[in-house]
Design a protein around this motif. Structure first.
Motif, PDB file in Angstrom:
ATOM      1  N   CYS A 146      -5.784   0.226   8.334  1.00  0.00           N
ATOM      2  CA  CYS A 146      -6.130  -1.258   7.562  1.00  0.00           C
ATOM      3  C   CYS A 146      -7.367  -1.023   6.813  1.00  0.00           C
ATOM      4  CB  CYS A 146      -5.823  -2.367   8.762  1.00  0.00           C
ATOM      5  SG  CYS A 146      -6.647  -3.835   7.714  1.00  0.00           S
ATOM      6  N   THR A 147      -7.257  -1.520   5.508  1.00  0.00           N
ATOM      7  CA  THR A 147      -8.685  -1.389   4.807  1.00  0.00           C
ATOM      8  C   THR A 147      -8.973  -2.928   4.516  1.00  0.00           C
ATOM      9  OG1 THR A 147      -7.295  -1.421   2.572  1.00  0.00           O
ATOM     10  CG2 THR A 147      -7.833   0.877   3.609  1.00  0.00           C
TER      11      THR A 147
ATOM     12  N   ASP B   5      -5.383   7.302   8.499  1.00  0.00           N
ATOM     13  CA  ASP B   5      -5.144   6.139   7.874  1.00  0.00           C
ATOM     14  C   ASP B   5      -5.055   4.723   8.712  1.00  0.00           C
ATOM     15  OD1 ASP B   5      -3.593   5.401   5.088  1.00  0.00           O
ATOM     16  OD2 ASP B   5      -3.145   4.110   6.426  1.00  0.00           O
TER      17      ASP B   5
ATOM     18  N   GLY C 292     -11.154   2.055  -0.763  1.00  0.00           N
ATOM     19  CA  GLY C 292     -11.819   2.872   0.199  1.00  0.00           C
ATOM     20  C   GLY C 292     -12.925   3.400  -0.828  1.00  0.00           C
TER      21      GLY C 292
ATOM     22  N   TYR D 218      -5.710   5.077  -0.122  1.00  0.00           N
ATOM     23  CA  TYR D 218      -5.982   4.004   0.623  1.00  0.00           C
ATOM     24  C   TYR D 218      -5.161   2.615   0.395  1.00  0.00           C
ATOM     25  CZ  TYR D 218     -10.204   7.039   1.169  1.00  0.00           C
ATOM     26  OH  TYR D 218     -10.979   7.969   1.089  1.00  0.00           O
TER      27      TYR D 218
ATOM     28  N   LEU E 225     -14.436   0.875   6.366  1.00  0.00           N
ATOM     29  CA  LEU E 225     -13.683   1.573   5.845  1.00  0.00           C
ATOM     30  C   LEU E 225     -14.053   3.356   5.914  1.00  0.00           C
ATOM     31  CD1 LEU E 225     -13.713  -0.011   2.125  1.00  0.00           C
ATOM     32  CD2 LEU E 225     -11.899  -0.086   3.937  1.00  0.00           C
TER      33      LEU E 225
ATOM     34  N   HIS F 136     -12.223  -4.718  11.862  1.00  0.00           N
ATOM     35  CA  HIS F 136     -13.270  -4.468  11.162  1.00  0.00           C
ATOM     36  C   HIS F 136     -14.455  -5.067  11.816  1.00  0.00           C
ATOM     37  CE1 HIS F 136     -10.743  -3.312   7.787  1.00  0.00           C
ATOM     38  NE2 HIS F 136      -9.978  -4.269   8.151  1.00  0.00           N
TER      39      HIS F 136
ATOM     40  N   ARG G 263      -0.146   0.387   9.847  1.00  0.00           N
ATOM     41  CA  ARG G 263      -1.559  -0.387   9.567  1.00  0.00           C
ATOM     42  C   ARG G 263      -1.569  -1.494  10.247  1.00  0.00           C
ATOM     43  NH1 ARG G 263      -3.696   0.724   3.364  1.00  0.00           N
ATOM     44  NH2 ARG G 263      -3.676   3.005   3.525  1.00  0.00           N
TER      45      ARG G 263
ATOM     46  N   HIS H  60       0.708  -1.308  -0.178  1.00  0.00           N
ATOM     47  CA  HIS H  60      -0.018   0.091   0.113  1.00  0.00           C
ATOM     48  C   HIS H  60       0.927   1.058   0.053  1.00  0.00           C
ATOM     49  CE1 HIS H  60      -3.257  -2.861   0.566  1.00  0.00           C
ATOM     50  NE2 HIS H  60      -3.008  -2.928   1.727  1.00  0.00           N
TER      51      HIS H  60
ATOM     52  N   ASN I  81      -6.550  -2.237  -3.894  1.00  0.00           N
ATOM     53  CA  ASN I  81      -7.918  -2.731  -3.627  1.00  0.00           C
ATOM     54  C   ASN I  81      -7.738  -4.403  -4.073  1.00  0.00           C
ATOM     55  OD1 ASN I  81     -10.430  -3.737  -3.281  1.00  0.00           O
ATOM     56  ND2 ASN I  81     -11.443  -1.774  -4.011  1.00  0.00           N
TER      57      ASN I  81
END
Lengths: 375, 211
Positions: free
Chosen positions: B119-120, B117, B125, B138, B81, B57, B35, B27, B141
């Protein structure tokens, strides 16, 4: 036992043929023992666990107790460099969030709206408190130019910080529906930067307020009487007072205490560069938010009575002089003192005059510190 | 629909920081932003355990609840997110988060926080998947490409699992059954070395199998 002739005889218990009393007694005993066993049996495992029998700990319990820091800070480290990076579970987050979401936001809203409602009701019922005797045309010097400058410096800063702070506290509920997410984001970002930028000046304003307004703000017997008469707010109950009345003194001490609390907590929150952890930050936020809503609610009362609520009050903070009749109706003991000092009816127009009174101010004009008022 | 979850198996994590490195690389995470991090408890002592931790999450995420500008959202996969165009960098999510996931660059006055910022779950995003803008703000993906988070993919010991919660739970349950319940406290050796396991008398369901 005698049966009444008019009543039918009460049928006696049917006799149990064939079961001797001894057997019946034994059956009863067995049944009672069974009942006792059924009641006590489920408690045995608990008793055993309580006494330590069969106490096999979960082998993972030690690790997770350390992760949750059940017995104080864990012996943990990490390669990541950051504030509290080695802390796996944040110990204060839930409590802080509950305070903010379930206490600060709703209670603060009720407090602020309640204060506004109360003031509106007071306005409807009592209206503007007039000068009963009209204007005398004679002026009495009340606040020096230094006091007024410091007052308005603090007041403007306070209103700015209050508005930007309330936007951050209530904007999600009130402003997002109006401005939309992007519009509110820009507003909130500006409020955050403005609050953080101008916030650190506020302690200086509080300090200057303490220096210039401390004198005469000590409580005394007169204030007690003033409080018992509700400050003369109700018609026909005039309350005697010196240079400052009980309400003004209360407000001054609120400014001092709330101002110091909000300044220290605000500086901790604003300058996050000293590595202070979440526990300190959360505590500072609780103090900052909690004090702020009470401070703002109290300031609404102060603003009301200093502007629309009372005739003749605002000018004391605008050009520094009040009408002698205003002084008579609200600060009678102070007016008597000023009359004795020959300070009533002075010409306020010339700049030199103002300067002169500024000088006199510090020598004790209007000061409730003199014996006449203190006694 | 999948319900995305991370799980770190403390019996397998060897604190190699491969997940951290993979995340930073994938990332292009700036310096000072973590992250993901690996935390070691009782380092160098008996009972040492390491845990790789990032945003978990949450189903009912405290960050979402407390955000003053309401910048968080949850995808259909349960990934939490946030929108950096909305975030104002107040730091409330950092106070509220149980795991220390939100990270802040210094951006504002007096070195205050910039936009958050975190962890996604390699799910980017808002906006178009893997567009230049999304990648810049972000990171990549991977979910949109049908891949799972890079940290778990790169984990050498497969301590870190990421994916649908049911699948992750099944894998972990199999491991637990294999090790036996007491395996939790005895480390890799007893968990996976048959000799040691038999000697310690901590055999699990799978202990009798010879393969």
């Amino acid at each position: 036992m005698t049966d009444h002739p008019s009543r039918p005889a009460i049928p006696s218990e049917p006799r149990q043929h064939g079961v001797p009393p001894r057997v019946r007694a034994r059956i009863t005993r067995y049944l009672l023992a069974l009942l006792a066993f059924v009641l006590i049996a489920p408690l045995v495992p608990y008793a055993a666990a309580y006494l330590g029998a069969g106490n096999v700990p979960n082998p993972g319990a030690g690790l997770w107790n350390e992760v949750r820091q059940r017995a104080g800070p864990a012996d943990a480290n990490t390669q990541a460099r950051g504030v509290e990076s080695a802390v796996l579970i944040n110990q204060v987050g839930e409590r802080w969030r509950q305070f903010r979401s379930e206490m600060l936001v709703p209670v603060g809203a009720w407090l602020l709206l309640g204060t506004l409602g109360f003031l509106a009701l007071f306005w409807i019922l009592r209206g503007r408190i007039p000068l009963e005797g009209g204007r005398s045309g004679q002026l009495v010097p009340r606040f020096s130019v230094n006091q007024r400058v410091v007052h308005w410096f603090a007041a403007i800063l306070f209103v700015f910080l209050a508005v930007t702070g309330l936007v951050l506290l209530y904007g999600r509920f009130v402003l997002i529906p109006i401005l939309g997410p992007e519009g509110f984001s820009a507003t909130a970002a500006a409020c955050k930067e403005g609050h953080n930028l101008f916030g650190p000046i506020f302690p200086f304003a509080v300090l200057a307020m303490i220096v210039l307004f401390l004198r005469g703000n000590g409580f005394n017997q007169i204030d007690l009487k003033w409080f018992f008469r509700a400050g003369g707010l109700l018609k026909g109950h005039p309350a005697s007072s010196g240079y400052y009345n009980g309400g003004q003194k209360s407000w001054f001490w609120m400014v001092v205490l709330f101002g110091i609390a909000i300044s220290i907590s605000g500086l901790i929150l604003d300058f996050g560069v000293f590595g202070q952890g979440r526990e300190v930050m959360a505590l500072a936020h609780v103090v900052h938010g909690g004090v702020a809503v009470v401070f703002i609610a109290a300031s609404l009362g102060h603003i009301y009575i200093g502007t629309v609520g009372m005739e003749g009050a605002f000018e004391s903070m605008s050009h520094g002089y009040v009408d002698a009749n205003w002084a008579r109706e609200h600060h009678d003991l102070w007016l008597a003192e000023m009359e004795a000092a020959g300070m009533v009816g002075v010409e306020p127009n010339a700049l030199e005059e103002v300067k002169r009174h500024d000088n006199i101010d510090f020598k004790g004009f209007g000061s409730p510190g003199t014996k006449a008022v203190q006694g | 629909m999948a319900r995305m979850k991370f799980l770190c198996d403390t019996e397998r994590c060897i604190e190699c920081n491969g997940c951290v490195t993979a995340c930073k690389n994938e990332h292009e995470v700036p310096w000072g932003i973590n992250r993901r991090r690996v935390v070691t408890i009782n380092d160098g002592e008996k009972g040492e355990r390491s845990l790789s931790v990032a945003c978990m999450h949450c189903s009912d995420a405290p960050c979402m609840a407390v955000c003053p500008v309401d910048c968080f959202f949850q995808t259909a996969d349960g990934v939490v997110l946030h929108d950096k165009d909305i975030c104002i960098g107040c730091g409330y999510c950092f106070y509220a988060c149980p795991f220390g996931a939100p990270q802040f660059p210094t951006g504002g006055v007096f070195g205050s926080r910039g936009k958050m910022d975190k962890c996604t779950f390699c799910a980017g995003g808002p906006g178009e998947a893997n567009s230049a803008e999304q990648v810049r703000k972000y990171g990549r993906n991977r979910l949109a490409e049908g891949k799972l988070p890079i940290c778990a993919e790169m984990c050498a010991t497969k301590a870190l699992l990421a994916g649908d919660g049911d699948v992750v739970a099944d894998i972990f349950r199999q491991r637990m059954a294999y090790r036996g319940a007491a395996g939790l406290g005895t480390g890799w050796g007893v968990a996976y070395d048959k000799g040691l396991r038999k000697a310690s008398g901590l055999d699990g369901k799978a202990a009798g199998k010879e393969d």
